[in-house]
Design a protein around this motif. Sequence first.
Motif, mmCIF file in Angstrom:
data_model
loop_
_atom_site.group_PDB
_atom_site.id
_atom_site.type_symbol
_atom_site.label_atom_id
_atom_site.label_comp_id
_atom_site.label_asym_id
_atom_site.label_seq_id
_atom_site.Cartn_x
_atom_site.Cartn_y
_atom_site.Cartn_z
ATOM 1 N N SER A 74 0.842 -1.198 0.000
ATOM 2 C CA SER A 74 0.000 0.000 0.000
ATOM 3 C C SER A 74 0.875 1.245 0.000
ATOM 4 N N ASP A 75 0.239 2.410 0.055
ATOM 5 C CA ASP A 75 0.985 3.661 0.128
ATOM 6 C C ASP A 75 1.342 4.050 1.561
ATOM 7 N N ASN A 76 1.086 3.137 2.514
ATOM 8 C CA ASN A 76 1.465 3.385 3.898
ATOM 9 C C ASN A 76 2.929 3.100 4.183
ATOM 10 N N ALA A 77 3.486 2.075 3.501
ATOM 11 C CA ALA A 77 4.791 1.581 3.910
ATOM 12 C C ALA A 77 5.489 0.875 2.753
ATOM 13 N N PHE A 78 6.761 0.572 2.973
ATOM 14 C CA PHE A 78 7.540 -0.200 2.008
ATOM 15 C C PHE A 78 8.619 -0.964 2.769
ATOM 16 N N SER A 79 9.277 -1.874 2.094
ATOM 17 C CA SER A 79 10.386 -2.601 2.708
ATOM 18 C C SER A 79 11.696 -1.933 2.344
ATOM 19 N N ASN A 80 12.475 -1.611 3.369
ATOM 20 C CA ASN A 80 13.777 -0.994 3.118
ATOM 21 C C ASN A 80 14.869 -2.021 2.862
ATOM 22 N N GLY A 81 14.510 -3.328 2.946
ATOM 23 C CA GLY A 81 15.458 -4.377 2.611
ATOM 24 C C GLY A 81 16.531 -4.611 3.641
ATOM 25 N N GLY A 82 16.360 -4.105 4.847
ATOM 26 C CA GLY A 82 17.389 -4.248 5.866
ATOM 27 C C GLY A 82 17.820 -5.684 6.090
ATOM 28 N N GLU A 387 -13.995 10.148 0.200
ATOM 29 C CA GLU A 387 -12.589 10.487 0.376
ATOM 30 C C GLU A 387 -12.241 10.684 1.846
ATOM 31 N N ASN A 388 -13.110 11.376 2.587
ATOM 32 C CA ASN A 388 -12.839 11.624 3.999
ATOM 33 C C ASN A 388 -12.888 10.339 4.819
ATOM 34 N N ILE A 389 -13.825 9.472 4.495
ATOM 35 C CA ILE A 389 -13.926 8.213 5.237
ATOM 36 C C ILE A 389 -12.716 7.334 4.971
ATOM 37 N N ILE A 390 -12.302 7.227 3.722
ATOM 38 C CA ILE A 390 -11.125 6.426 3.395
ATOM 39 C C ILE A 390 -9.878 7.034 4.040
ATOM 40 N N LEU A 391 -9.806 8.362 4.098
ATOM 41 C CA LEU A 391 -8.695 9.024 4.766
ATOM 42 C C LEU A 391 -8.673 8.698 6.253
ATOM 43 N N GLU A 392 -9.844 8.750 6.884
ATOM 44 C CA GLU A 392 -9.899 8.464 8.320
ATOM 45 C C GLU A 392 -9.563 7.001 8.603
ATOM 46 N N ARG A 393 -9.970 6.129 7.730
ATOM 47 C CA ARG A 393 -9.582 4.721 7.865
ATOM 48 C C ARG A 393 -8.059 4.592 7.795
ATOM 49 N N ALA A 398 -3.756 2.417 10.197
ATOM 50 C CA ALA A 398 -2.398 2.285 9.655
ATOM 51 C C ALA A 398 -1.622 1.217 10.403
ATOM 52 N N PHE A 399 -0.844 0.455 9.657
ATOM 53 C CA PHE A 399 0.043 -0.605 10.152
ATOM 54 C C PHE A 399 -0.705 -1.867 10.565
ATOM 55 N N GLU A 400 -2.023 -1.908 10.373
ATOM 56 C CA GLU A 400 -2.811 -3.061 10.780
ATOM 57 C C GLU A 400 -3.249 -3.932 9.607
ATOM 58 N N GLY A 401 -2.831 -3.586 8.381
ATOM 59 C CA GLY A 401 -3.094 -4.427 7.229
ATOM 60 C C GLY A 401 -4.357 -4.140 6.463
ATOM 61 N N PHE A 402 -4.964 -2.978 6.671
ATOM 62 C CA PHE A 402 -6.220 -2.638 6.007
ATOM 63 C C PHE A 402 -6.049 -1.818 4.733
ATOM 64 N N ARG A 403 -4.985 -1.043 4.650
ATOM 65 C CA ARG A 403 -4.888 -0.021 3.610
ATOM 66 C C ARG A 403 -4.883 -0.601 2.200
ATOM 67 N N TYR A 404 -4.185 -1.703 1.987
ATOM 68 C CA TYR A 404 -4.117 -2.314 0.657
ATOM 69 C C TYR A 404 -5.516 -2.638 0.144
ATOM 70 N N ASP A 405 -6.313 -3.294 0.957
ATOM 71 C CA ASP A 405 -7.681 -3.644 0.542
ATOM 72 C C ASP A 405 -8.533 -2.400 0.330
ATOM 73 N N ASP A 406 -8.361 -1.394 1.175
ATOM 74 C CA ASP A 406 -9.125 -0.163 1.004
ATOM 75 C C ASP A 406 -8.792 0.521 -0.312
ATOM 76 N N GLN A 407 -7.527 0.544 -0.657
ATOM 77 C CA GLN A 407 -7.143 1.159 -1.928
ATOM 78 C C GLN A 407 -7.740 0.407 -3.112
ATOM 79 N N LEU A 408 -7.683 -0.908 -3.054
ATOM 80 C CA LEU A 408 -8.180 -1.693 -4.182
ATOM 81 C C LEU A 408 -9.692 -1.586 -4.321
ATOM 82 N N ARG A 409 -10.396 -1.643 -3.215
ATOM 83 C CA ARG A 409 -11.863 -1.685 -3.327
ATOM 84 C C ARG A 409 -12.453 -0.369 -3.824
#
Length: 455
Positions: A74-82, A387-393, A398-409
């Motif tokens: 999602s647009d919340n996070a990425f892997s830095n490859g550490g 837009e406001n509801i998706i923003l508040e979600r 955040a960090f709980e695994g919801f954002r990817y599905d929210d973006q897709l749906r």
Amino acid sequence: MKKYIYRGLVMAFAVAISSCTTEDLEPTLAQSKSVEESVNKVDNLFSILKGIHSILSTSGYYGQDVIITNEVRSDNAFSNGGSGRYTTESQYVYNNNSDLIWNNAYEVIANTNIIINADVESLEGDVDYGRHIQGQATAIRALAHFDLLREYGQQHTGNGNLGVPIVTEYKGEDLFPARNTIDEVKAAIYSDLETAFSMMDAQYDNTNVYISKYAAKALESRVAVYFGDWSRAVSAAEEVINSGLYSIVPADNFVSSWTTDGGPNIIFELAASQVDNAGINGLAYIYQINDDGSGYGDVTATSELLGIYEASDVRLGVISTDGDFIRNVGKYPDNVNFTDNIPLIRYEEVVLNYAEALLETGGDALTELNKLPANRGASLYTEATKENIILERRKELAFEGFRYDDQLRVGMDMEARGTDGGVIEVINYPSYLFAWPIPLSEMNANSNMVQNDGY
């Protein structure tokens, strides 16, 4: 598929009962007789149920993979490859050599089917409690089918209507089941959740570390929002809200609520203890690095996520900007003893589900939406919009695994990110990359299995 499910199922059943005394089960289990024939007491069903919850909490399921995979895509996070973890997911270059949650989810389903198909009337013990346990297993079967569908189903690919195989028997005659359609799997999920709610008796719900009656309705609201079944989402959310059992954590307690188990907002969470946890393969270790250098810290928040919060928003308290990366340090914070429970369903999510469903059905969405910022030190919204509801979600979950599905749906394009956080590629919605590949092991074992396009 069932070849792979059953190969590890006796071991899974052994795990399910390992925390109980030897008196919990009849000696027939030790004599390698049928698992179903070894279930002679209601207590045996509970032993299996405990094992199911243990599988859910492993690093290959909610202990890490489900949540992290959906954050880094999602647009919340990425892997830095550490440590090299989750870079392929973050960059959308995964392949069918990985099974993600396939085997674990079907292990869960297989074990739930032992409970669901047991003749509870013939068992020794409290039969009413046995029916409640069967309801719990039915709700978890729905959860596992939903998890499989949202990861492997073709609903966001723009090509095809395949979901995943629906499995309702521990051992059935169809050893090589084909994939059901998306609508068939959705209908099975709803049916299980309705059945579970009707079977469970809230008098037995004395802890939130096992799925409960109202957790079934909360989960139904989640599924309904995912699929845009808005009237169902309203009804399911209202069941939870009107129960009066839960409340939103106030601003002063938000950060500290993640350091304690339970709480007024926790509907369902997976238990962890010093002797039973995912350890260095859990959520805390992948999100954080301690002062002594322990921790992988591969998952980094984007600057875009940091920028959506007002300075007064208490949710900023779970995010650290110290060092080279922006990190989640407040959700799943125990990076030493790993004893944090994993909340799977919080009341705040249900309120947001309700707000969105009211928006879509003409109800008072603004009142429900503003319950979140009112308890987070943030400005109230003047208008309830999608837009406001998706923003508040995004802010709350955040960090709980919801954002990817929210973006897709809602049909957003997605961004593949490199280890420096830079966008490598914009992936236009829909795309074959929005369905995980069926594992190669499954394709080789099941001649009726159809692979998702692109793999």
